[in-house]
Each structure stands twice: as structure tokens, then as C-alpha cells.
Write an enzyme that holds these catalytic residues in place. Sequence first.
Site, PDB file in Angstrom:
ATOM      1  N   ASP A   1       4.587   0.074  12.127  1.00 11.24           N
ATOM      2  CA  ASP A   1       3.308  -0.443  11.633  1.00 11.24           C
ATOM      3  C   ASP A   1       3.067  -1.907  12.035  1.00 11.24           C
ATOM      4  O   ASP A   1       2.006  -2.451  11.754  1.00 11.24           O
ATOM      5  CB  ASP A   1       3.223  -0.306  10.101  1.00 11.24           C
ATOM      6  CG  ASP A   1       2.958   1.136   9.679  1.00 11.24           C
ATOM      7  OD1 ASP A   1       2.760   1.996  10.556  1.00 11.24           O
ATOM      8  OD2 ASP A   1       2.944   1.401   8.460  1.00 11.24           O
TER       9      ASP A   1
ATOM     10  N   ARG B   1      -8.634   0.232   4.935  1.00 15.72           N
ATOM     11  CA  ARG B   1      -7.745   1.202   4.285  1.00 15.72           C
ATOM     12  C   ARG B   1      -6.471   0.526   3.799  1.00 15.72           C
ATOM     13  O   ARG B   1      -5.844   1.000   2.841  1.00 15.72           O
ATOM     14  CB  ARG B   1      -7.349   2.307   5.285  1.00 15.72           C
ATOM     15  CG  ARG B   1      -8.491   3.224   5.628  1.00 15.72           C
ATOM     16  CD  ARG B   1      -8.072   4.242   6.630  1.00 15.72           C
ATOM     17  NE  ARG B   1      -6.885   4.929   6.135  1.00 15.72           N
ATOM     18  CZ  ARG B   1      -6.346   5.983   6.697  1.00 15.72           C
ATOM     19  NH1 ARG B   1      -6.878   6.456   7.807  1.00 15.72           N
ATOM     20  NH2 ARG B   1      -5.287   6.551   6.202  1.00 15.72           N
TER      21      ARG B   1
ATOM     22  N   ARG C   1       1.224  14.428  13.487  1.00 13.71           N
ATOM     23  CA  ARG C   1       2.002  14.026  12.315  1.00 13.71           C
ATOM     24  C   ARG C   1       2.292  15.253  11.462  1.00 13.71           C
ATOM     25  O   ARG C   1       1.626  15.510  10.461  1.00 13.71           O
ATOM     26  CB  ARG C   1       1.245  12.940  11.532  1.00 13.71           C
ATOM     27  CG  ARG C   1       1.062  11.686  12.363  1.00 13.71           C
ATOM     28  CD  ARG C   1       0.260  10.633  11.663  1.00 13.71           C
ATOM     29  NE  ARG C   1       1.035   9.912  10.666  1.00 13.71           N
ATOM     30  CZ  ARG C   1       0.560   8.851  10.013  1.00 13.71           C
ATOM     31  NH1 ARG C   1      -0.654   8.424  10.228  1.00 13.71           N
ATOM     32  NH2 ARG C   1       1.303   8.235   9.111  1.00 13.71           N
TER      33      ARG C   1
ATOM     34  N   LYS D   1       0.826  -1.216   0.000  1.00 14.99           N
ATOM     35  CA  LYS D   1       0.000   0.000   0.000  1.00 14.99           C
ATOM     36  C   LYS D   1       0.864   1.273   0.000  1.00 14.99           C
ATOM     37  O   LYS D   1       0.641   2.184  -0.789  1.00 14.99           O
ATOM     38  CB  LYS D   1      -0.919   0.003   1.227  1.00 14.99           C
ATOM     39  CG  LYS D   1      -1.635   1.333   1.424  1.00 14.99           C
ATOM     40  CD  LYS D   1      -2.389   1.383   2.722  1.00 14.99           C
ATOM     41  CE  LYS D   1      -1.556   1.700   3.928  1.00 14.99           C
ATOM     42  NZ  LYS D   1      -1.501   3.081   4.373  1.00 14.99           N
ATOM     43  N   ASN D   2       1.827   1.316   0.893  1.00 13.17           N
ATOM     44  CA  ASN D   2       2.581   2.559   1.037  1.00 13.17           C
ATOM     45  C   ASN D   2       3.483   2.843  -0.159  1.00 13.17           C
ATOM     46  O   ASN D   2       3.783   4.001  -0.452  1.00 13.17           O
ATOM     47  CB  ASN D   2       3.385   2.561   2.339  1.00 13.17           C
ATOM     48  CG  ASN D   2       2.479   2.737   3.555  1.00 13.17           C
ATOM     49  OD1 ASN D   2       1.312   3.098   3.411  1.00 13.17           O
ATOM     50  ND2 ASN D   2       3.005   2.471   4.743  1.00 13.17           N
TER      51      ASN D   2
ATOM     52  N   CYS E   1      -4.323   8.054   9.883  1.00 11.53           N
ATOM     53  CA  CYS E   1      -4.577   7.403  11.159  1.00 11.53           C
ATOM     54  C   CYS E   1      -4.175   8.323  12.306  1.00 11.53           C
ATOM     55  O   CYS E   1      -3.143   9.000  12.246  1.00 11.53           O
ATOM     56  CB  CYS E   1      -3.770   6.108  11.243  1.00 11.53           C
ATOM     57  SG  CYS E   1      -4.627   4.706  10.520  1.00 11.53           S
TER      58      CYS E   1
HETATM   59  C1  UD1 Z   1       4.762   6.428   6.712  1.00 12.23           C
HETATM   60  C2  UD1 Z   1       3.763   5.335   6.488  1.00 12.23           C
HETATM   61  C3  UD1 Z   1       3.217   4.846   7.823  1.00 12.23           C
HETATM   62  C4  UD1 Z   1       4.360   4.467   8.751  1.00 12.23           C
HETATM   63  C5  UD1 Z   1       5.407   5.571   8.842  1.00 12.23           C
HETATM   64  C6  UD1 Z   1       6.649   5.146   9.601  1.00 12.23           C
HETATM   65  C7  UD1 Z   1       2.846   5.896   4.337  1.00 12.23           C
HETATM   66  C8  UD1 Z   1       1.680   6.399   3.568  1.00 12.23           C
HETATM   67  N1  UD1 Z   1       2.692   5.846   5.668  1.00 12.23           N
HETATM   68  O1  UD1 Z   1       4.057   7.488   7.342  1.00 12.23           O
HETATM   69  O2  UD1 Z   1       2.385   3.728   7.564  1.00 12.23           O
HETATM   70  O3  UD1 Z   1       3.837   4.230  10.037  1.00 12.23           O
HETATM   71  O4  UD1 Z   1       5.827   5.968   7.529  1.00 12.23           O
HETATM   72  O5  UD1 Z   1       7.224   4.024   9.011  1.00 12.23           O
HETATM   73  O6  UD1 Z   1       3.861   5.500   3.785  1.00 12.23           O
HETATM   74  N2  UD1 Z   1       7.877  13.821  11.001  1.00 12.23           N
HETATM   75  C9  UD1 Z   1       8.143  15.133  11.281  1.00 12.23           C
HETATM   76  N3  UD1 Z   1       8.006  16.047  10.274  1.00 12.23           N
HETATM   77  C10 UD1 Z   1       7.635  15.692   9.004  1.00 12.23           C
HETATM   78  C11 UD1 Z   1       7.365  14.347   8.743  1.00 12.23           C
HETATM   79  C12 UD1 Z   1       7.500  13.424   9.760  1.00 12.23           C
HETATM   80  O7  UD1 Z   1       8.475  15.487  12.397  1.00 12.23           O
HETATM   81  O8  UD1 Z   1       7.544  16.571   8.151  1.00 12.23           O
HETATM   82  C13 UD1 Z   1       8.013  12.804  12.077  1.00 12.23           C
HETATM   83  C14 UD1 Z   1       6.684  12.121  12.406  1.00 12.23           C
HETATM   84  O9  UD1 Z   1       5.939  12.861  13.351  1.00 12.23           O
HETATM   85  C15 UD1 Z   1       7.153  10.794  12.957  1.00 12.23           C
HETATM   86  C16 UD1 Z   1       8.419  10.513  12.140  1.00 12.23           C
HETATM   87  O10 UD1 Z   1       8.810  11.752  11.588  1.00 12.23           O
HETATM   88  O11 UD1 Z   1       7.491  10.924  14.306  1.00 12.23           O
HETATM   89  C17 UD1 Z   1       8.252   9.511  11.042  1.00 12.23           C
HETATM   90  O12 UD1 Z   1       7.156   9.852  10.242  1.00 12.23           O
HETATM   91  P1  UD1 Z   1       7.103   9.505   8.694  1.00 12.23           P
HETATM   92  O13 UD1 Z   1       8.177   8.508   8.361  1.00 12.23           O
HETATM   93  O14 UD1 Z   1       7.081  10.778   7.922  1.00 12.23           O
HETATM   94  O15 UD1 Z   1       5.714   8.806   8.565  1.00 12.23           O
HETATM   95  P2  UD1 Z   1       4.673   8.946   7.392  1.00 12.23           P
HETATM   96  O16 UD1 Z   1       5.393   9.173   6.104  1.00 12.23           O
HETATM   97  O17 UD1 Z   1       3.597   9.856   7.787  1.00 12.23           O
END
Ligand code: UD1
Length: 433
Positions: free
Chosen positions: A305, A398, A122, A22-23, A117
Site C-alpha cells: 500500500d 476511501r 483478488r 482504516k484497515n 480497488c
Molecule cells: C489487505 C488490505 C490492503 C492491502 C493488502 C496487503 C484491508 C481492507 N485491505 O487487503 O489494503 O493492500 O491487505 O497488505 O485490510 N489472496 C489469495 N486468496 C485469498 C486472499 C488473498 O490468493 O483468499 C492473495 C491476494 O490475491 C494477494 C495476497 O493474497 O495476492 C494478499 O492479499 P490479502 O493480504 O488478502 O489482501 P487483502 O486482505 O485483500
Amino acid sequence: MEQYVIKGGNPLVGDVVIGGAKNAALGILAAAIMADEFVTVTNLPDVKDVNILLEAISETGAAVVRDERHTVRLNGKTIGSCVVDNSYVKKMRASYYLLGALLGKYHHAEVALPGGCNIGSRPIDLHLKGFRALGATVSIEHGMINTSADELVGNHIFLDTVSVGATINIMLAACMAEGKTVIENAAKEPHIVDVANFLNSMGANIKGAGTDKIRMTGVTSLHASEYSIIPDQIEAGTFMVAAAATRGDVLIKNVIPKHLEAISVKLMEIGATVEEFDDAIRVTSDHRLGHTQIKTLPYPGFPTDMQPQIATLLALSDGTSIVTESIFENRFKYVDELSRMGASIKVEGGNVAIIEGVEGFTGAAISAPDLRAGAALVVAALVAEGYSTVDCIHYIERGYECFEDKLAALGGYIEKIPVDDERAVQKFKLKVG
Ligand code: UD1
């Protein structure tokens, strides 16, 4: 609205085929619209997040042709609008990839702020930092993120936190930028590599994906391609845990065992048997498993996850386990539901779960708080004595395709029925005895 009704106690036995990731799909579909030719994506998972993103993509004017359930053809040539503001997209986090893709291609994008979620705050500051570093201006107004640039120029970008989403989004925005871009402290997840490979198959020049330093040279256009998405690491991991928790024997097919190593190692450590094949993995267990300590980390560490699923298994294992969540701050909301089934878990400081393993769970009416925790609760119900209902399964849908069908084919007693339909519950009980 629908829910699952489940009778626990039957070991899962047999083969299950894992779908596309999915991701990875979410990044790849957004990337696909950057070409002005037809791009074919196969091994597409038929899950809600993917279908919502496809709806949003077709609203931009791009051609979206779903030839069959797991294949889609996309063409970005007909895109007439860089504004994505549909009410579904607001609920889905990965809609932000359309920002990177549209900005990279048209130097302009307006996308509704992402939801997703509810597993903690986030932020997307790193995505926006990346866009700005490439020369774009970014503003947030009336719930929309608005970004535009006269021209995009490659830059050296350091991510303060390892972020999957920011890494992919910056790759999208930078792949057609003038000159060279370097992303330092990049995420290394398998789906980062898959999105980079896909972009390269369309003519992009991206090197180093899968390491913490991604180097790219901008190209002027992207072209047609045919690409098969990698298997879903988390769907596979969920079935691995379900096999171990139900003391079953499941051959999980269409996987890349390397992507599952962090999960395999932990399952073996607590006493399950894990056998690796070229593109399959078999998990067997016939006894109560042991305890361990787990900390979620970016890839190749233990995936966040998979945290609720493994914690559910440890809640049934012998001894005291400690699970530390280091990626998201609010990812133990399912613990209350699990406790209602008899689990003994104390959460300290919001991110550490101290789990005293119990001998078994008892069935209960429970509610999925988010996607992965929902899947974990289904696993708990498949182990629990007696009947359970799991509602809010739209979260589970989802990210899992035909979850209940795949579990039922392995011998799990599970059916999808309308919420509050007592007759359907009775019918299920009569059927499974
Ligand atoms: C993606 C995955 C999600 C998974 C996560 C971590 C998708 C669609 N979703 O989510 O299923 O749980 O990776 O493997 O691929 N952060 C910041 N600033 C930012 C972005 C992130 O501080 O601009 C922080 C977040 O709060 C979190 C960490 O970085 O603590 C990791 O988040 P991130 O890897 O970005 O997760 P997602 O891409 O949202």
C-alpha cells in the site's frame, strides 16, 4: 463529482496528526457486532470505506451510534438479518469481514461478493477455505456468498498465501467456535494484532497475533468493551513520502514508529533524514534523493500500500531504481499518469518497475486509478512545476480523511473543487499566484 486542483513546488512544513488505521477499523467494526452489548470504538477514521461498512452494519439491525466524528458505539444484540446486500458494499472489499463475524456469531451469513480497488485479481478462496475448515458450507450464487453451519468447530488451518483478509476473517469466524483453532502462515500486519487485541478485549481468547501462528480457543460469548484503534501506518507513510518528495520538514504525530520501520529505512537509505520519537516521526529532506531497490512483501516487509507513493518519490530521485510488486499483479496502473507528468518508468512483466529518476515533474490533468496510487499522484502534483488537477478523488477519500486539508495546513497548495469547474480553477490560481 469533485477533483483536486494543485500547484506544486512548495515544501511541506509543519505538524500533521495521523488518524486511526482504516484497515484495522474495518476488521474491528465487523468484530464489534459479535457482542450483544454496547462496544465503543474510538480513534475511528472518518473515511468512506469505514462509513460504508457502518451503513451495512446498521442494515443488519445492529445499533450504530456515532457519538462524534471519531467515536462509534455498536451493539449487535438487535441484529435481525444476516443478509448484507447493499450496492455500496459490493464496491468495498472489507465487507467480507461481515461474513466471518455473522458466521461466527449466528452460524449463517449472506454477503454480496466484495469489490474494492482494482489492483489485480483478488480471490477470497482462503477465507472460504477457513470457513469450510471450521465446518461451514459455502456457496456463491447470484453474486452473493452464502455460508452456514450447524456448529463451528475449531481446526488447524494453513494459509497457502499470507493474506491479511483471510487471517482476520478466520479469526472472526473461529473466536466463538467450539475448541481450539490454529491459523498457520498467518499475516502479521499491525491491524491483525489490533483486531485480535480488540476481540480479546471483548473476551475472546486469541494468542500469537503478530506472529505467523495464531492460536485461539473459542468462547461462548463476547462482551462490552471500549477500544482505541491504532494509528494508520499507510496514512503516516504517505505523509513521510510527501515530506521527502517536496523537500520539506514534517513532524508526523500519533504514529507507532515501529510500524513504519520498512518505510523509514528506505527513506534513510536514499538520503532523507528520519527522526523517531515515542509516538511521532519527523521526516526532513533538502536535496534530491538517491535510488534504491524495493520489493513489496507482507509485514514486516515494505507494504504494497506504500508502493505507488515510494515509486513516485524514486521517479524524482537520482539514478535508476527498481520496484518489484510481489503482492498484487496489477498495481502499476498509475505509471501512465505519472509519465504524463514527465516520469520515466518502464514496467516489465506487469510487476517490476524500472524507474529512471528525472529532475522534476510538470503539472498535468491526471486521474486517480485507485486509493493509494491516487495519493501518490497527489504527492507528484505537489512537487510538479505548475498546476495539476487530480480527478476520481473518491478513491482517495476511501482511505484518507481530510487529505487536502492536512496537506494545505502543511503549506501545500491544494483545494477540492467541482470537476469541470473552470472558474474554480481560475479562482484557485488567483489565490495561490
Ligand atoms: C489487505 C488490505 C490492503 C492491502 C493488502 C496487503 C484491508 C481492507 N485491505 O487487503 O489494503 O493492500 O491487505 O497488505 O485490510 N489472496 C489469495 N486468496 C485469498 C486472499 C488473498 O490468493 O483468499 C492473495 C491476494 O490475491 C494477494 C495476497 O493474497 O495476492 C494478499 O492479499 P490479502 O493480504 O488478502 O489482501 P487483502 O486482505 O485483500
